[in-house]
Scaffold this motif. Structure first.
Motif, PDB file in Angstrom:
ATOM      1  N   ARG A   3       0.090  22.763  34.043  1.00 35.18           N
ATOM      2  CA  ARG A   3      -0.335  23.799  33.085  1.00 35.18           C
ATOM      3  C   ARG A   3      -1.678  24.347  33.545  1.00 35.18           C
ATOM      4  N   LEU A   4      -1.745  25.652  33.665  1.00 38.50           N
ATOM      5  CA  LEU A   4      -2.979  26.299  34.117  1.00 38.50           C
ATOM      6  C   LEU A   4      -3.810  26.702  32.905  1.00 38.50           C
ATOM      7  N   THR A   5      -4.417  25.709  32.285  1.00 38.95           N
ATOM      8  CA  THR A   5      -5.285  25.947  31.139  1.00 38.95           C
ATOM      9  C   THR A   5      -6.738  25.751  31.568  1.00 38.95           C
ATOM     10  N   ARG A   6      -7.624  26.295  30.786  1.00 40.40           N
ATOM     11  CA  ARG A   6      -9.047  26.137  31.081  1.00 40.40           C
ATOM     12  C   ARG A   6      -9.449  24.663  31.067  1.00 40.40           C
ATOM     13  N   ASN A   7      -8.943  23.906  30.104  1.00 37.80           N
ATOM     14  CA  ASN A   7      -9.287  22.483  30.020  1.00 37.80           C
ATOM     15  C   ASN A   7      -8.779  21.712  31.229  1.00 37.80           C
ATOM     16  N   GLN A  11     -11.061  19.839  34.133  1.00 36.94           N
ATOM     17  CA  GLN A  11     -10.892  18.427  34.497  1.00 36.94           C
ATOM     18  C   GLN A  11     -10.649  18.274  35.992  1.00 36.94           C
ATOM     19  N   ALA A  12      -9.800  19.142  36.556  1.00 36.46           N
ATOM     20  CA  ALA A  12      -9.528  19.081  37.996  1.00 36.46           C
ATOM     21  C   ALA A  12     -10.784  19.386  38.802  1.00 36.46           C
ATOM     22  N   GLU A  22      -8.272  24.427  43.940  1.00 36.94           N
ATOM     23  CA  GLU A  22      -6.977  25.099  43.947  1.00 36.94           C
ATOM     24  C   GLU A  22      -6.047  24.326  43.027  1.00 36.94           C
ATOM     25  N   LEU A  23      -5.374  25.060  42.127  1.00 44.31           N
ATOM     26  CA  LEU A  23      -4.512  24.436  41.139  1.00 44.31           C
ATOM     27  C   LEU A  23      -3.037  24.748  41.334  1.00 44.31           C
TER      28      LEU A  23
END
Length: 109
Positions: A3-7, A11-12, A22-23
């Motif tokens: 999930r590409l969320t701000r949270n 964390q990443a 990079e996500l």
């Protein structure tokens, strides 16, 4: 796909020493989360990119232009163009979308 969320992005980012992480990657698309600390030390990139400002405000320099930026704004940078964020607030963070071939996409018209 994560999930590409701000949270999740925050964390990443906390797990790496760099100001970006990079996500997601698919084909030529790369999605990163970028949160520099006080100074934006990046140099031009070999591919076109879009920034989508998550939080914060400041100034965006791209080539010969300098403009304010704010949350929700989308900023385009062509491959190889000098750019940076300046005088940004402590809460500044942005999504970065790299895409297309090295050297950038051909301009039509």
């Amino acid at each position: 796909m994560p999930r590409l969320t701000r949270n999740n992005a925050g964390q990443a980012l906390g797990q790496v020493a760099a100001p970006f992480v990079e996500l997601f990657r698919h084909g030529s698309l790369s999605v990163e989360y970028y949160q520099p600390d006080k100074v934006d030390g990046q140099s031009p990139h070999p591919r076109d990119e879009l920034y989508v400002i998550v939080s914060g405000h400041g100034w965006f320099v791209c080539g010969d232009s300098r403009q304010p930026f704010e949350p929700g704004e989308v900023l385009f940078v062509a491959a190889g163009v000098e750019h940076r964020f300046e005088e940004f607030s402590d809460d500044f963070a942005t999504w970065v979308f790299f895409y297309g071939p090295e050297g950038g996409e051909a301009v039509e018209g």
